[in-house]
Design an enzyme around this catalytic site. Structure first.
Site, PDB file in Angstrom:
ATOM      1  N   HIS A 100      36.232 -70.700 -43.591  1.00 11.07           N
ATOM      2  CA  HIS A 100      36.712 -69.316 -43.613  1.00 11.07           C
ATOM      3  C   HIS A 100      37.684 -69.240 -44.785  1.00 11.07           C
ATOM      4  O   HIS A 100      38.391 -70.214 -45.080  1.00 11.07           O
ATOM      5  CB  HIS A 100      37.524 -68.951 -42.377  1.00 11.07           C
ATOM      6  CG  HIS A 100      36.839 -69.121 -41.062  1.00 11.07           C
ATOM      7  ND1 HIS A 100      36.762 -70.327 -40.413  1.00 11.07           N
ATOM      8  CD2 HIS A 100      36.241 -68.218 -40.242  1.00 11.07           C
ATOM      9  CE1 HIS A 100      36.135 -70.170 -39.268  1.00 11.07           C
ATOM     10  NE2 HIS A 100      35.796 -68.902 -39.131  1.00 11.07           N
ATOM     11  N   ASP A 103      41.031 -70.717 -44.033  1.00  7.23           N
ATOM     12  CA  ASP A 103      41.150 -72.176 -43.817  1.00  7.23           C
ATOM     13  C   ASP A 103      41.551 -72.868 -45.108  1.00  7.23           C
ATOM     14  O   ASP A 103      42.269 -73.850 -45.095  1.00  7.23           O
ATOM     15  CB  ASP A 103      39.817 -72.836 -43.414  1.00  7.23           C
ATOM     16  CG  ASP A 103      39.117 -72.148 -42.287  1.00  7.23           C
ATOM     17  OD1 ASP A 103      39.798 -71.573 -41.431  1.00  7.23           O
ATOM     18  OD2 ASP A 103      37.860 -72.214 -42.256  1.00  7.23           O
ATOM     19  N   HIS A 270      28.285 -71.662 -27.610  1.00 10.41           N
ATOM     20  CA  HIS A 270      28.174 -70.218 -27.375  1.00 10.41           C
ATOM     21  C   HIS A 270      26.948 -69.926 -26.514  1.00 10.41           C
ATOM     22  O   HIS A 270      26.965 -69.009 -25.691  1.00 10.41           O
ATOM     23  CB  HIS A 270      28.075 -69.471 -28.700  1.00 10.41           C
ATOM     24  CG  HIS A 270      29.289 -69.631 -29.567  1.00 10.41           C
ATOM     25  ND1 HIS A 270      29.418 -69.025 -30.785  1.00 10.41           N
ATOM     26  CD2 HIS A 270      30.436 -70.336 -29.381  1.00 10.41           C
ATOM     27  CE1 HIS A 270      30.594 -69.340 -31.315  1.00 10.41           C
ATOM     28  NE2 HIS A 270      31.216 -70.143 -30.480  1.00 10.41           N
ATOM     29  N   ASP A 295      25.477 -74.270 -35.399  1.00 11.81           N
ATOM     30  CA  ASP A 295      26.818 -74.823 -35.242  1.00 11.81           C
ATOM     31  C   ASP A 295      26.711 -75.879 -34.161  1.00 11.81           C
ATOM     32  O   ASP A 295      26.583 -75.575 -32.966  1.00 11.81           O
ATOM     33  CB  ASP A 295      27.836 -73.734 -34.877  1.00 11.81           C
ATOM     34  CG  ASP A 295      28.470 -73.122 -36.126  1.00 11.81           C
ATOM     35  OD1 ASP A 295      28.027 -73.451 -37.239  1.00 11.81           O
ATOM     36  OD2 ASP A 295      29.417 -72.321 -35.977  1.00 11.81           O
ATOM     37  N   ASP A 306      35.182 -72.036 -24.772  1.00 15.45           N
ATOM     38  CA  ASP A 306      34.526 -72.638 -25.929  1.00 15.45           C
ATOM     39  C   ASP A 306      35.288 -73.901 -26.323  1.00 15.45           C
ATOM     40  O   ASP A 306      36.215 -73.849 -27.125  1.00 15.45           O
ATOM     41  CB  ASP A 306      34.587 -71.584 -27.054  1.00 15.45           C
ATOM     42  CG  ASP A 306      33.678 -71.899 -28.221  1.00 15.45           C
ATOM     43  OD1 ASP A 306      32.770 -72.735 -28.059  1.00 15.45           O
ATOM     44  OD2 ASP A 306      33.875 -71.296 -29.292  1.00 15.45           O
ATOM     45  N   ASP A 308      34.264 -76.484 -27.937  1.00 17.31           N
ATOM     46  CA  ASP A 308      33.916 -76.988 -29.276  1.00 17.31           C
ATOM     47  C   ASP A 308      34.019 -78.510 -29.385  1.00 17.31           C
ATOM     48  O   ASP A 308      34.698 -79.042 -30.266  1.00 17.31           O
ATOM     49  CB  ASP A 308      34.834 -76.349 -30.336  1.00 17.31           C
ATOM     50  CG  ASP A 308      34.438 -74.914 -30.660  1.00 17.31           C
ATOM     51  OD1 ASP A 308      33.323 -74.497 -30.306  1.00 17.31           O
ATOM     52  OD2 ASP A 308      35.257 -74.218 -31.294  1.00 17.31           O
TER      53      ASP A 308
HETATM   54  C1  XLS Z   1      34.200 -69.422 -32.956  1.00 17.70           C
HETATM   55  C2  XLS Z   1      33.139 -69.511 -33.934  1.00 17.70           C
HETATM   56  C3  XLS Z   1      33.619 -69.665 -35.369  1.00 17.70           C
HETATM   57  C4  XLS Z   1      32.483 -69.408 -36.318  1.00 17.70           C
HETATM   58  C5  XLS Z   1      32.916 -69.077 -37.701  1.00 17.70           C
HETATM   59  O1  XLS Z   1      33.983 -69.522 -31.756  1.00 17.70           O
HETATM   60  O2  XLS Z   1      32.285 -70.544 -33.591  1.00 17.70           O
HETATM   61  O3  XLS Z   1      34.187 -70.910 -35.548  1.00 17.70           O
HETATM   62  O4  XLS Z   1      31.600 -70.456 -36.360  1.00 17.70           O
HETATM   63  O5  XLS Z   1      33.703 -67.955 -37.767  1.00 17.70           O
HETATM   64 NI    NI Z   2      32.656 -72.322 -30.744  1.00 21.95          NI
HETATM   65 NI    NI Z   3      30.781 -71.428 -34.704  1.00 18.55          NI
END
Ligand code: XLS
Ligand code: NI
Ligand code: NI
Length: 438
Positions: A100, A103, A270, A295, A306, A308
């Site tokens: 982004h 970032d 997601h 992703d 989320d 991640d």
């Molecule tokens: C957030 C998203 C973000 C996107 C990019 O949940 O996954 O990280 O991948 O903006």
């Molecule tokens: Ni995510």
């Molecule tokens: Ni993402």
């Protein structure tokens, strides 16, 4: 600066006991006619890997990142991070990254100042990309963190905020083009709502489509030929995110005549938040010719958010790679580790171990998926299951050559209908296990 003291991580095979070695990822090993690394196209997510701090709602930063100095001039830290990021990717053998705007460079007091900061850092990144051959998978704008986006960006009730978001997306597209990014992502961070009591949903969604059309027009104007992606997510941060899941996004794209310009960037966590498997999401996109990029992460089904996490579940990576192979591969896309080490995995070494875990899980998944594909065992089963559509009345149905009257006449005097064969789900699941262990 930091990672150049490490040798490049090597493939040592599945019996290796060296934590800093790949057990399955052997970048040049040929799988289905191309090297593993071309199937996988791993990407580092700048936000998690370079700027993630380990913060959670109950506590502050935990990550040890010796190159980041607290209280240091923010631009200086941003410059150091570029060095570290490229060293890290080189050590890991990761050939792509995603970011982004915010970032890579700190936000200034005005958009003009933010853009200036970006230009300085983008110069450095461009130089590093030349030196290392590392490429930009996609860029994006962070239109969700700053408090101005509290009510959304393109879907804000305030037109000034819409304008600000558009202007920062314009800049993010320009730098993505300059860095030769193969794509540009729209993840609608706060494009959604909390309550209908204060929301004009129709206007908000139309405005979002308007912004995307502006992006398409501007891409043409500046000659940006990268692929646009939308990344669905059902909730978080807003309660109802407009880009709920792949099917929702596809109907939105078609309604607004945007489907020629966008594909989907599908994130595993997601998908599961939307109560889908990731392979379901990939298949829906692929069936529409809209599978773009992935992703690559995983969630925790016992937690409702989320998380991640780095993808380590080989069953899931197998399913993802199977869908990708079945769809003929990702063309402009790749596997972006939108993933962060757990808060308690705070050492610098954990950064490497987490990426190794993710890369190995995907390499193992790729190998199993390739075997499944080569044998065509699932595809043959599928053909057999739908064989009744290849001749007779079934053929007429798929060729749209019959209507209700003909179908009525066809079944009227039949005494018993053959329910076709068994679905064989357990057999197929056991077969997958055989391929996984075999
Ligand atoms: C957030 C998203 C973000 C996107 C990019 O949940 O996954 O990280 O991948 O903006
Ligand atoms: Ni995510
Ligand atoms: Ni993402």
């Amino acid at each position: 600066m930091y990672f150049n003291k490490y040798p490049k991580i090597q493939y040592e095979g599945k019996l290796s006991t060296n934590p800093l070695a790949f057990k399955f990822y052997n970048e040049n090993e040929m799988i289905l006619g191309k090297p593993m690394k071309e199937h996988l196209k791993f990407s580092m997510a700048y936000w998690h890997t370079m700027t993630g701090t380990g913060q959670d709602p109950f506590g502050g930063a935990t990550m040890e990142r010796p190159w980041d100095i607290d209280g240091e001039d923010e631009m200086l830290n941003a410059k150091k991070r570029v060095e570290v990021a490229f060293e890290f990717m080189q050590v890991m053998g990761i050939e792509y990254f995603c970011f982004h705007d915010r970032d890579i460079a700190p936000e200034g007091k005005t958009l003009a100042e933010s853009n200036k900061n970006l230009d300085i850092i983008v110069d450095l990144i461009e130089q590093k990309m030349k030196e290392t051959g590392i490429k930009l998978l996609w860029g994006t704008a962070n239109a969700f963190s700053h408090k101005r986006y509290v009510n959304g960006a393109a879907t804000s009730p305030n037109a000034d905020i819409f304008a600000y978001a558009a202007a920062s997306i314009k800049k993010a597209m320009e730098i993505t083009k300059r860095l030769n990014g193969s794509g540009y992502v729209f993840w609608g961070g706060r494009e959604g709502y909390e309550t209908l009591l204060n929301t004009d949903m129709a206007l908000e969604q139309d405005n979002f489509a308007r912004l995307l059309h502006m992006a398409v027009d501007y891409a043409k104007e500046i000659g940006f030929t990268g692929q646009f992606y939308i990344e669905p997510k059902p909730k978080e941060p807003t309660k109802h995110q407009y880009d709920y899941d792949v099917a929702t996004v596809i109907s939105f794209l078609i309604k607004h005549k945007l489907d020629k310009h966008f594909k989907l960037n599908i994130e595993t966590n997601h998908a599961t938040l939307a109560m889908h498997t990731v392979n379901h999401e990939l298949r829906i996109a692929a069936d529409q010719g809209l599978l773009g990029s992935v992703d690559a992460n995983q969630g925790d089904l016992l937690l409702g958010w989320d998380t991640d996490q780095f993808p380590t579940n080989v069953y899931d990576t197998t399913m993802v790679m199977y869908e990708i192979i079945r769809a003929g591969g990702l063309s402009t896309g790749g596997l972006n580790f939108d993933a962060k080490p757990r808060r308690a995995s705070f050492t610098v070494e954990d950064m490497m171990l987490a990426h190794i875990a993710g890369m190995d899980a995907f390499a193992a998944g790729l190998k199993i998926a390739a075997k499944l594909w080569e044998s065509q065992v699932l595809e043959n089963n599928l053909k057999q299951r739908y064989v009744s559509y290849q001749s007779g009345i079934g053929k007429k149905i798929v060729e749209s050559n019959v209507g209700f009257k003909e179908l009525e006449a066809y079944v009227m005097d039949k005494k018993e209908l053959d329910p076709n064969e068994s679905g064989k789900q357990e057999y197929l699941e056991a077969l997958i296990n055989q391929y996984m262990i075999g």
